[in-house]
Structures are given as C-alpha cells and as structure tokens.
Design a protein around this motif. Structure first.
Motif, short mmCIF file in Angstrom:
data_model
loop_
_atom_site.label_atom_id
_atom_site.label_comp_id
_atom_site.label_asym_id
_atom_site.label_seq_id
_atom_site.Cartn_x
_atom_site.Cartn_y
_atom_site.Cartn_z
N GLU A 205 13.97 14.92 17.90
CA GLU A 205 13.50 15.85 16.89
C GLU A 205 14.61 16.85 16.57
O GLU A 205 14.63 17.99 17.07
CB GLU A 205 12.24 16.59 17.37
CG GLU A 205 11.55 17.40 16.28
CD GLU A 205 10.26 18.01 16.75
OE1 GLU A 205 9.70 18.84 16.02
OE2 GLU A 205 9.80 17.66 17.86
N THR A 239 17.16 11.67 8.10
CA THR A 239 16.18 10.73 7.55
C THR A 239 16.84 9.40 7.21
O THR A 239 16.27 8.33 7.47
CB THR A 239 15.53 11.32 6.28
OG1 THR A 239 14.85 12.53 6.62
CG2 THR A 239 14.53 10.34 5.68
N ARG A 242 17.36 7.42 10.35
CA ARG A 242 16.09 6.88 10.84
C ARG A 242 15.61 5.70 10.00
O ARG A 242 15.13 4.70 10.55
CB ARG A 242 15.03 7.99 10.83
CG ARG A 242 15.23 9.02 11.92
CD ARG A 242 14.21 10.12 11.83
NE ARG A 242 14.29 11.02 12.99
CZ ARG A 242 13.63 12.15 13.11
NH1 ARG A 242 12.80 12.52 12.12
NH2 ARG A 242 13.76 12.91 14.17
N SER A 260 7.72 3.31 14.75
CA SER A 260 7.39 4.71 14.54
C SER A 260 7.66 5.53 15.79
O SER A 260 8.27 6.61 15.74
CB SER A 260 5.92 4.84 14.12
OG SER A 260 5.53 6.18 14.06
N TYR A 265 8.41 9.69 15.40
CA TYR A 265 7.37 10.19 14.49
C TYR A 265 6.09 10.46 15.28
O TYR A 265 5.73 9.70 16.19
CB TYR A 265 7.11 9.19 13.37
CG TYR A 265 8.19 9.22 12.32
CD1 TYR A 265 8.11 10.08 11.23
CD2 TYR A 265 9.31 8.41 12.43
CE1 TYR A 265 9.11 10.13 10.28
CE2 TYR A 265 10.34 8.45 11.48
CZ TYR A 265 10.22 9.31 10.41
OH TYR A 265 11.22 9.36 9.48
N SER A 267 3.07 10.32 14.25
CA SER A 267 1.99 9.40 13.92
C SER A 267 2.54 8.25 13.09
O SER A 267 3.58 8.37 12.41
CB SER A 267 0.88 10.11 13.13
OG SER A 267 1.35 10.49 11.84
N ASP A 268 1.84 7.13 13.15
CA ASP A 268 2.23 5.98 12.34
C ASP A 268 2.12 6.31 10.86
O ASP A 268 2.94 5.87 10.05
CB ASP A 268 1.34 4.77 12.66
CG ASP A 268 1.59 4.22 14.05
OD1 ASP A 268 2.54 4.70 14.70
OD2 ASP A 268 0.84 3.33 14.47
N GLY A 270 2.58 9.19 9.40
CA GLY A 270 3.72 9.99 9.01
C GLY A 270 4.96 9.13 8.79
O GLY A 270 5.73 9.35 7.84
N PHE A 271 5.14 8.15 9.66
CA PHE A 271 6.27 7.22 9.50
C PHE A 271 6.10 6.39 8.24
O PHE A 271 7.06 6.19 7.49
CB PHE A 271 6.37 6.31 10.72
CG PHE A 271 7.29 5.14 10.53
CD1 PHE A 271 8.65 5.33 10.32
CD2 PHE A 271 6.80 3.84 10.55
CE1 PHE A 271 9.50 4.25 10.13
CE2 PHE A 271 7.64 2.76 10.36
CZ PHE A 271 8.99 2.96 10.16
N ALA A 274 6.99 8.46 5.22
CA ALA A 274 8.44 8.69 5.14
C ALA A 274 9.17 7.43 4.70
O ALA A 274 10.07 7.48 3.85
CB ALA A 274 8.97 9.17 6.49
#
Length: 295
Positions: A205, A239, A242, A260, A265, A267-268, A270-271, A274
C-alpha cells in the motif's frame, strides 16, 4: 524475453488461413459487424468508416508518424486505412456517408506467442506507409473473370498475400510498441530506486510519503520531479505497475480473487473497478479473451 523479441517471435509464428475475401459497398448508415470470434482484415477502398470496438482494448496507429493510442471511443477511418481484429471482441464499423471495403476473414492458429499482439488495431494511412501491402489489399476479393476454375497454387498465393498484408498492418503497431520502454528509465538514482521498489512489491500500500522517502525528497519536490521525468503522477505509476502485473497473472491463469489479493486490493470488487477503469474490460473478460488466443 524483451518486448521486441516477443513481437518478432509472434510475427514469425503467425499461421493464418484466409477465408473467402469479398468486397462490400456500404450505403450511408450501413454497418459492418464482426462478431466475437470472427477474426478479420478490413481494408477501406473508399469513403469513410467509424469503428467502435465493444471493449476498449483496441489500439489506433498513425502509420506514417508512428503515433499510437489506446481506443477510448470511436475511430474514423478513411480510404487507405486498415483494421485488424483477432476476434477477441465484437467490432462494429459504421459508415455515415458510404464506403467500399475489402473484408478478409482470418483463421488464426493461436499460440502462446500471439498474446503479444493487440486484439484490434486501427491503422491510419496504411496505404502511404505500406504501399506494396496496400496494393495487395486493394486487389483481394476481386474474382478473375477470365479464370473459370481455380488454378494450381491459388490457395498458397492467396495465403501469402493475406499474410503479407496482415503482418504489414501489425508492423505499424509493433513499431510503436518497440519504442515504448518499461519500466521507465531515468538517470536519477533516487527516482530509479522508487521505480524498482514499486515493481518489486506492487501489492504494497504505497503512499506518496513512502515513495518520497525512498527518493530522499520532500513530498512536494518528489511529486513534481516524478511527473517532470516520467510524465505521470506517482499514484498513476503505481496503478500502471499493478495493472501490468495483473495482466501477467491473469494471462498465466491466476484467478481474479487471487490476483486481487496479490496486488493488495482490499476487495475483489475494488480490483475489478480499477482494472476495468484502466484496461477497459473486466478482469474475467481479459482472462477469457487472452486464454482463447493461447489455447
């Protein structure tokens, strides 16, 4: 393997069998639709077409200048332009004022190397950049009226012609791909350290404060220096790293949830958001589409 070597290998191993080519006139408002799974080469003989890929995974290339950009909307094509679709996604070509096109269905033998190729490429000014190949494209789909039956070798010659046109169109895209370097390079050892750290641990992070500390700069100086050198913000770079790693993991068969988690990440979902925002398709769609090319 470097990107240039991967592309050269993909080019050398492409095995394409052309279907029956045809010419088609489109009236104003007419559409030419290529369904998912229908790989094809389209050459615009006259008029204009607007192309819209159903997924934003296409690339537009201006062949003479070498400029390239990802497709985020419609793309207008004029006489002498070409489109290559590998059939990963549906593609719709619409003419507002009328057009004449040559369409060559393609049956590609997928290999793991074809993953180096883009699903859809729009090539502007193909005729000016590749006049010999464009000349071949302009004569595809024209039956020889004086020949009543196929001649020996017709299939082989047609395959060679189509392969030449296809590789020439992809070469226009590959020329831009070769010019792109990743990871970004810099002579600044402090910024180089930041770049390497993010690549080595993309799931961390990362905060702007942590990155600035790695670069031995204040937060504001680091952010300004990073953007000046790389043309993007530190957050956008994280980003990008990633998403590139996500593509590699998904291409290798890693599940969406596992990918993910590997990229940090929470949560899935959120991934997924993105990935879709950055790549233009859902992770599952990317994984399915690329897997079809490698089967």
């Amino acid at each position: 393997m470097t990107p240039s070597h991967a592309l050269e290998r993909a080019f050398s191993r492409i095995d394409v069998s052309p279907g029956h080519a045809w010419r088609q006139r489109l009236a104003a408002g007419d559409r030419l639709t290529l369904a998912r799974g229908d790989a094809a080469l389209v050459y615009l003989l006259g008029g204009e077409l607007t192309g819209r890929a159903s997924q934003r995974s296409a690339c537009a290339v201006d062949a003479p200048s070498g400029a390239a950009a990802a497709i985020a909307g419609d793309r207008t094509l004029l006489a002498g332009d070409a489109v290559v679709s590998l059939g990963c996604h549906a593609l719709t070509l619409t003419s507002q004022s009328g057009a004449e096109v040559t369409v060559v269905p393609l049956a590609l033998t997928p290999t793991s190397d074809t993953r180096a190729l883009p699903p859809v490429v729009f090539v502007s000014d193909f005729a000016r950049a590749e006049p010999a190949a464009a000349g071949l494209a302009a004569h595809l789909g024209i039956p020889a009226p004086e020949v009543e039956s196929p001649r020996g070798g017709d299939g082989t010659i047609c395959k060679l012609m189509v392969t030449t046109v296809l590789l020439s169109a992809l070469r226009a895209w590959a020329a831009t791909a070769h010019e792109q370097t990743w990871p970004p390079r810099t002579d600044d050892p402090f910024l180089a350290r930041v770049v390497s750290a993010v690549i080595d641990d993309p799931g961390r992070e990362w905060s702007i404060d942590q990155l600035a500390a790695l670069g031995a700069m204040s937060r504001s100086v680091f952010a300004a220096r990073f953007r000046q050198v790389f043309g993007t913000s530190p957050a956008s770079y994280v980003t990008e790293v990633r998403m590139r790693r996500a593509k590699d993991l998904l291409d290798a068969g890693t599940g969406v949830s596992e990918t993910s988690r590997a990229l940090g990440y929470a949560s899935d979902e959120g991934f997924r958001r993105a990935f879709r925002r950055h790549v233009g398709v859902a992770p599952s769609a990317w994984r399915a589409g690329r897997r079809e090319l490698a089967v």
